[in-house]
Design a protein around this motif. Structure first.
Motif, PDB file in Angstrom:
ATOM      1  N   ALA A 127     -66.028  31.900 -20.776  1.00 44.93           N
ATOM      2  CA  ALA A 127     -66.901  30.733 -21.000  1.00 44.93           C
ATOM      3  C   ALA A 127     -67.382  30.655 -22.443  1.00 44.93           C
ATOM      4  O   ALA A 127     -67.288  29.598 -23.091  1.00 44.93           O
ATOM      5  CB  ALA A 127     -68.082  30.794 -20.042  1.00 44.93           C
ATOM      6  N   ILE A 128     -67.900  31.769 -22.950  1.00 41.30           N
ATOM      7  CA  ILE A 128     -68.510  31.697 -24.286  1.00 41.30           C
ATOM      8  C   ILE A 128     -67.471  31.563 -25.394  1.00 41.30           C
ATOM      9  O   ILE A 128     -67.818  31.249 -26.536  1.00 41.30           O
ATOM     10  CB  ILE A 128     -69.425  32.921 -24.557  1.00 41.30           C
ATOM     11  N   ASN A 129     -66.216  31.788 -25.064  1.00 37.41           N
ATOM     12  CA  ASN A 129     -65.150  31.623 -26.055  1.00 37.41           C
ATOM     13  C   ASN A 129     -64.341  30.350 -25.814  1.00 37.41           C
ATOM     14  O   ASN A 129     -63.257  30.185 -26.378  1.00 37.41           O
ATOM     15  CB  ASN A 129     -64.220  32.839 -26.028  1.00 37.41           C
ATOM     16  N   SER A 130     -64.866  29.450 -24.984  1.00 41.12           N
ATOM     17  CA  SER A 130     -64.158  28.221 -24.637  1.00 41.12           C
ATOM     18  C   SER A 130     -64.502  27.086 -25.601  1.00 41.12           C
ATOM     19  O   SER A 130     -65.522  27.118 -26.292  1.00 41.12           O
ATOM     20  CB  SER A 130     -64.527  27.786 -23.216  1.00 41.12           C
ATOM     21  N   PHE A 131     -63.643  26.072 -25.583  1.00 38.27           N
ATOM     22  CA  PHE A 131     -63.989  24.825 -26.257  1.00 38.27           C
ATOM     23  C   PHE A 131     -65.207  24.228 -25.571  1.00 38.27           C
ATOM     24  O   PHE A 131     -65.422  24.425 -24.367  1.00 38.27           O
ATOM     25  CB  PHE A 131     -62.823  23.833 -26.199  1.00 38.27           C
ATOM     26  N   GLU A 132     -65.965  23.467 -26.301  1.00 38.09           N
ATOM     27  CA  GLU A 132     -67.226  22.942 -25.766  1.00 38.09           C
ATOM     28  C   GLU A 132     -67.011  22.102 -24.517  1.00 38.09           C
ATOM     29  O   GLU A 132     -67.827  22.137 -23.597  1.00 38.09           O
ATOM     30  CB  GLU A 132     -67.946  22.116 -26.834  1.00 38.09           C
ATOM     31  N   VAL A 133     -65.906  21.376 -24.469  1.00 35.28           N
ATOM     32  CA  VAL A 133     -65.644  20.513 -23.324  1.00 35.28           C
ATOM     33  C   VAL A 133     -65.458  21.310 -22.026  1.00 35.28           C
ATOM     34  O   VAL A 133     -65.682  20.806 -20.932  1.00 35.28           O
ATOM     35  CB  VAL A 133     -64.404  19.618 -23.600  1.00 35.28           C
ATOM     36  N   LEU A 134     -65.075  22.563 -22.144  1.00 39.55           N
ATOM     37  CA  LEU A 134     -64.861  23.424 -20.973  1.00 39.55           C
ATOM     38  C   LEU A 134     -66.004  24.404 -20.731  1.00 39.55           C
ATOM     39  O   LEU A 134     -66.097  25.012 -19.656  1.00 39.55           O
ATOM     40  CB  LEU A 134     -63.560  24.226 -21.145  1.00 39.55           C
ATOM     41  N   MET A 135     -66.872  24.555 -21.703  1.00 40.82           N
ATOM     42  CA  MET A 135     -67.835  25.648 -21.654  1.00 40.82           C
ATOM     43  C   MET A 135     -68.844  25.522 -20.513  1.00 40.82           C
ATOM     44  O   MET A 135     -69.125  26.499 -19.816  1.00 40.82           O
ATOM     45  CB  MET A 135     -68.567  25.761 -22.992  1.00 40.82           C
TER      46      MET A 135
END
Length: 269
Positions: A220-228
């Motif tokens: 989660a914390i390393n995801s793109f903002e749209v997926l976070m």
């Protein structure tokens, strides 16, 4: 005097070896049968592989000659058990399975069934190698336990089956953990989900719950903002699952630290 005793002992040994070699070359089966059984009994009692190997050579010679005869049942079992006593866990189950096919009502059928399954147990490799023999051993031990619920070897068979199941659990757990450590977090989450579903009583279950959460959190914390946001919420669900089953678990401090970061990031959405 000591030298004399030593010479006599060596002479007796030479004669004994000479007689054995003559016996091997002989075409008479009755003396071979007697000698094979004697060597087997002595070898088993004395834990002597040398005598057991001698017995084995004779048994392999004469067993075909006694097929269909009263002595055949005894010889097939002795052949299987000699392999077993020598630690040849590839030939032993083959002979025991053949014995069970030929003599299913024998008084030795239970022992043959157990030792056939135990042979696969001893063939089972370390957890990080291919576990085909492990699964086969579990299957065969279960066959024995089902057929002989009050059997003589039940305690040992149950211990073996438990040890093998833990080995399979450890392999599945370590595979999932390897995904986590190599940062394949999606694969880790899927593997830990499967592990938790497949092994409800595993000693690795608590750790699996924790690493599933940690994989989801790091994904989660390393995801793109749209997926976070979606992934942060999923990791929070995994946190709740861990707390439900392990309210005082050993990973609580790490979980709480990660939860603070999750809540902080969720405030941005």
């Amino acid at each position: 005097m000591k030298k004399g005793i030593l010479v006599i002992g060596l002479l007796m040994l030479t004669i004994s070896c000479g007689e054995y070699q003559k016996l091997l070359k002989s075409e008479e089966t009755a003396p071979k049968y007697t000698a094979a059984e004697k060597l087997y009994n002595e070898g088993k009692k004395e834990d002597s592989n040398k005598k057991l190997r001698k017995a084995l050579r004779l048994l392999e010679q004469i067993e075909p000659e006694f097929r269909g005869k009263p002595q055949g049942e005894r010889l097939v079992f002795l052949l299987g058990d000699t392999y077993y006593q020598l630690g040849d866990y590839y030939n032993a189950p083959f002979q025991f399975e053949r014995f069970l096919q030929l003599y299913p009502t024998s008084q030795k059928a239970e022992e043959a069934s157990y030792k056939s399954a135990a042979s696969y147990f001893y063939r089972s490799p370390r957890y990080n190698l291919d576990q085909t023999d492990t699964r086969k051993a579990i299957e065969e031990l279960q066959v024995y336990l089902n057929k002989y619920p009050e059997g003589e070897f039940n305690e040992d068979a149950n211990k073996m089956a438990t040890e093998l199941l833990i080995k399979l659990e450890k392999k599945a757990y370590e595979i999932a953990k390897q995904y986590h450590h190599t940062e394949f977090y999606k694969a880790a989450i899927a593997s830990f989900n499967n592990f938790i579903a497949d092994y409800p009583g595993s000693p690795f279950r608590e750790a699996a719950y924790y690493y599933r959460f940690d994989s989801a959190y790091k994904l989660a914390i390393n995801s793109f903002e749209v997926l976070m946001e979606e992934r942060l919420l999923e990791s929070k669900e995994f946190y709740e699952s861990y707390k439900k089953y392990y309210p005082e678990g050993e990973y609580i401090p790490q979980l709480e630290d990660s939860l603070l970061e999750i809540d902080k990031r969720l405030q941005n959405f």
